[in-house]
Structures are given as C-alpha cells and as structure tokens.
Scaffold this motif. Sequence first.
Motif, PDB file in Angstrom:
ATOM      1  N   UNK A 396       6.026  -3.636  -6.967  1.00 21.59           N
ATOM      2  CA  UNK A 396       7.371  -3.128  -6.711  1.00 21.59           C
ATOM      3  C   UNK A 396       7.327  -1.666  -6.270  1.00 21.59           C
ATOM      4  N   UNK A 397       6.478  -0.867  -6.908  1.00 19.74           N
ATOM      5  CA  UNK A 397       6.326   0.533  -6.500  1.00 19.74           C
ATOM      6  C   UNK A 397       5.871   0.622  -5.050  1.00 19.74           C
ATOM      7  N   UNK A 398       4.883  -0.184  -4.686  1.00 20.84           N
ATOM      8  CA  UNK A 398       4.378  -0.160  -3.307  1.00 20.84           C
ATOM      9  C   UNK A 398       5.444  -0.612  -2.318  1.00 20.84           C
ATOM     10  N   UNK A 399       6.231  -1.620  -2.695  1.00 24.02           N
ATOM     11  CA  UNK A 399       7.299  -2.095  -1.814  1.00 24.02           C
ATOM     12  C   UNK A 399       8.335  -0.990  -1.577  1.00 24.02           C
ATOM     13  N   UNK A 400       8.739  -0.305  -2.647  1.00 23.05           N
ATOM     14  CA  UNK A 400       9.726   0.761  -2.510  1.00 23.05           C
ATOM     15  C   UNK A 400       9.178   1.912  -1.669  1.00 23.05           C
ATOM     16  N   UNK A 401       7.894   2.223  -1.842  1.00 22.86           N
ATOM     17  CA  UNK A 401       7.283   3.286  -1.039  1.00 22.86           C
ATOM     18  C   UNK A 401       7.252   2.908   0.439  1.00 22.86           C
TER      19      UNK A 401
END
Length: 526
Positions: A396-401
């Motif tokens: 999820x962190x990578x997707x938001x980034x």
Amino acid sequence: MSAPLDKIVDLSAAMLTAPVPPAHWLVILPVALCLVLGAALMMLRGRAVLQAYIAVPGLAVLAVIDAALLHEVWTEGPVTMVMGRWLPPFGIAFTADLLGASMALAGAIAAFAGGLYALSDVSPSGRRYGFFPFLLLLMAGVTGAFLTGDVFNLYVWFEVLLISSFGLLILGSEREQIDGALKYAVLNLIATTLFLVAIGYLYAIFGTLNMADIATKAKAVRGSAPLMTLASLFLIAFAMKAAAFPVNFWLPASYHTPRIVVSALFAGLLTKVGIYALIRVLVMLLPVERGNLSLLIAIVGAATMISGALGALAESDVRRMFGYVVISGIGNMLAGIALGSVEGVGGSIFYALHSIVLMTALYMAAGQAARLGGSFALSDLSGLWRQNYLFAGLSLILFLAACGLPPFSGFWAKVILVKAALDSSAWWLAGTILFTGFLTTIAFGRVFLFAYWRPANIQMRTSLGAAAAPNPQVTWQAGLPLLLLTTLVVGFGLFPEALLRLTQLAAADLLDPTAYLHSVFPGGAS
C-alpha cells in the motif's frame, strides 16, 4: 622517431605528472569492481552455489563505494580521473558530479536489493546460466554510463548494459521470454544505431568527444554548425531507449516476460539511463538547442504520461500494468527536461532517483503477490491483505508513492514538477501531471481492491496451485529488500530536505557547468 636518450622530455603539456589523489580513484572503482567480479563469477560458472556469496556482498560494497563517491563530490565538487594519465580531451575521462554520483548510488542500492531478492527468485539453473555475472556486468554498464565524461564511452557503456540485459531477459529460454527479447532488442538496436550516427555527426562538428570540451566549444560553433539536427538525433535515440511516446510499446511487451527480479531491475534502472543521457546531453552540452526543442519535448512528455496512465488503467496483468507505470513516470521526467529551469531539471532528477527505488520495489511486490496468490492476473488474485498484513502494508505504501500521494517520496517529485511548470506558465503541463496522477491513483486503487481487499477465493487459488495456508510467509530473501526499498520511499517522503537540496544543486551545476569544466580542465582551457 623516439627522442634522444640524453634529452629530458617535458610531458607536463600532454600528461598528468602529479600523483592522482586517492579520492579520485573512487570515480573508476565502481566500474572496475563490477567488471572484476563479473569476470570472476564467469570463471565460477560450474559452482553456482558460490556465486551468490560473492555477488551479493560485492553489490553491497558497490553501494558503499558509490556513497563515498557521492560524499566526495558533495563536499569537494566534481571529480575527474583520466585514463592513462593523458590530459583531456585526448585521455578518456571519467567525471563524477552530483547527478552522476547520485544516480550511481541509487542504481547500486536497487542492484543490491535485486541481488538479495534473487536468492529466492532465481533457480540453481538460472545461476548456472549466468544470472549473477550478467547482473554485475549490467551494473558495470549502468555505472559507467553515469560516470563517464566522454560521449563515445557513453555509447560503449550503453552497449555493455544492453548485452548483459539481453542475457538476463532470455534467462530460462521460455517462448514468452524469446518473444519479449525480440521486441526489446529490435527497438534498442535501432536507437543504438541512431545514437552512433549522432556521435559521428558530433565528432565531425566538434572534433572531440569529451563532454567538457564539447560544452566549451558549443558557443563558438553554434552559428555555423547544425546543432539543432544533432540535438534532434540525440533526442530521438535517447527517447527510444527511455520508452517515450510514441516508441514506448516495446516496454510493456517485454518487461513482463523474464524472472520478476530481472523485471524489477530493468524497470528501476534501464529507462533511467536514457533519461540521464538526455539530461546530460541536452541540458549541459546543448542547452540552447534544448530550449528550441522544449515545446516538442513537453508534448512528448505529456503524451507519454497519458499513454502510460491509460495503459495502466486498461491492464489486468500486474506486471504489464507496472510497465505502463514506468512509462508514465518517464513522461514526468521529460516534462522537467522540457521546462529547463533549475526547478524543472531538479524535479526530473528527483523523480528519476525516486523511480529507481520505487519501480524496483513495485515489481518485487508483484512477485510476492503472485507467490501468495498464484497468479499475476487481477481476476485471480484476492485476499492478500488477510494472508500477510505486513506485506500488504508495504504494498500500500508503494502504491501511494507511485500515485504521488503524501507523505511518500513520489509526492515531492510531483510537487516540484507542478510548481516548476506553473512558474514557467506551462499550466497545461502541470494539469497533465496532476491528471495522470489521478488516473494512476485509480489504477492502483483497482489493484489494491481486487488483489488485497477482496475476500480470498480459496477454491480458485487451490486450482491455480497457490499455497492454501491461512497465513503464508514471505521469505526473508524477498522481504528484506522489499522492506529496505520501502523504507527509503518513506524516509525521503518524510524527510525530503537533503534529497531536494541534492537534486536542486545537481540541476544548477548542469545549467552552469563551470565546476564540471574546471574539474576536467583545471587550467581553465581545453
């Protein structure tokens, strides 16, 4: 004829006679390390077990050397080392400035993470057929391209990384891999041919291939030499290598075919070498011609952003979707090059460094999602959130980034570029950056809802051959590099000041390359 034996020959006019400072060896040491380790691993081909124990620590050492080089450049300015001690422009120069050193360090970090991930992703057969030697030679080409101060040697290092990338792409010899490698090879060979033609044209105009020498002489020949034609040739060649519109179709058609660790390294590194070459040649060597081509570069960048975002929305295969995300990011970097200001070029550099780390991590996350869910297709993936909360949180962190949302590194890259576009009154370009970010958010939201949040279909997963255990674990070989790269994404999002300062200084040095020229020609004249 040789000089008389009793006559003292003064070599100071042609050669460096002073001892080379120890810190200057840092410029060539990364490339030498990769070549030596790659050759050693080739000799150990029959002992595949030993290769990982040599390659992974070697990649860690590479990252440490590149970090030391970046520190040296940050504190002392650009560093130059000339092969054979011949004075430039006759000696082949390696010159590290903030742009080259920072890109080399980011590439080394991604390669180290890839080496760790390969411990679980590459089979013994893949190791025997040369995964780790190819990886080291790939890094030799990538690092050499970032650090060389000679245009022809930029071409040479492109060839080194292309040859090793061909080997990585077909590792496994599956039908899908051969098909992807063919598309990859044809487009890159065409781009390489155009690059070589442009180099011949450049040499005919300037009589030199040293970058600092070209930057010095460009003003004198601008009125009489066809520099616009030269700049256009370089733009076409490097845009093809960077997968810019309209020649970007080869990337999603080939990056999904090899092992996932190879896809991760390709997505993180290869297109960024094309962007780096564009920045180096158009911004530093041919700035006036870049200004004349700025509208065209901006249009190509906007089209690249939109086509990448739409492709990501349309894809149902996670690997191919991430390929379109890579393309959309290339459009953002082209937008900064088109703007040509310190903020715009700095935004492109920031985005490139962010993308090297992020895209490597995203493909690694895709590989783990497929291992847990049994497929790369969104229609088959489900329930990953309940299977492994930590992995789902990292994803999820990578997707938001990737969407450019706060508080992660992608947010600052978009902010810098949008501000630079508005400052240049290019409101339509700023709007395109924001619009494609919105489309990318929808695409990644779709992936998270289908693959992670949707309740698991155990019956379908069992038929696909995936593990049916309620809480399958991610191996440390895959989890550690994913955690490392995600930490960098979060860290540079929460504490962006150092990276922002680095990229702005790097952009300022490119637009006013006085320090670079003085490093190559300490006497002030070529």
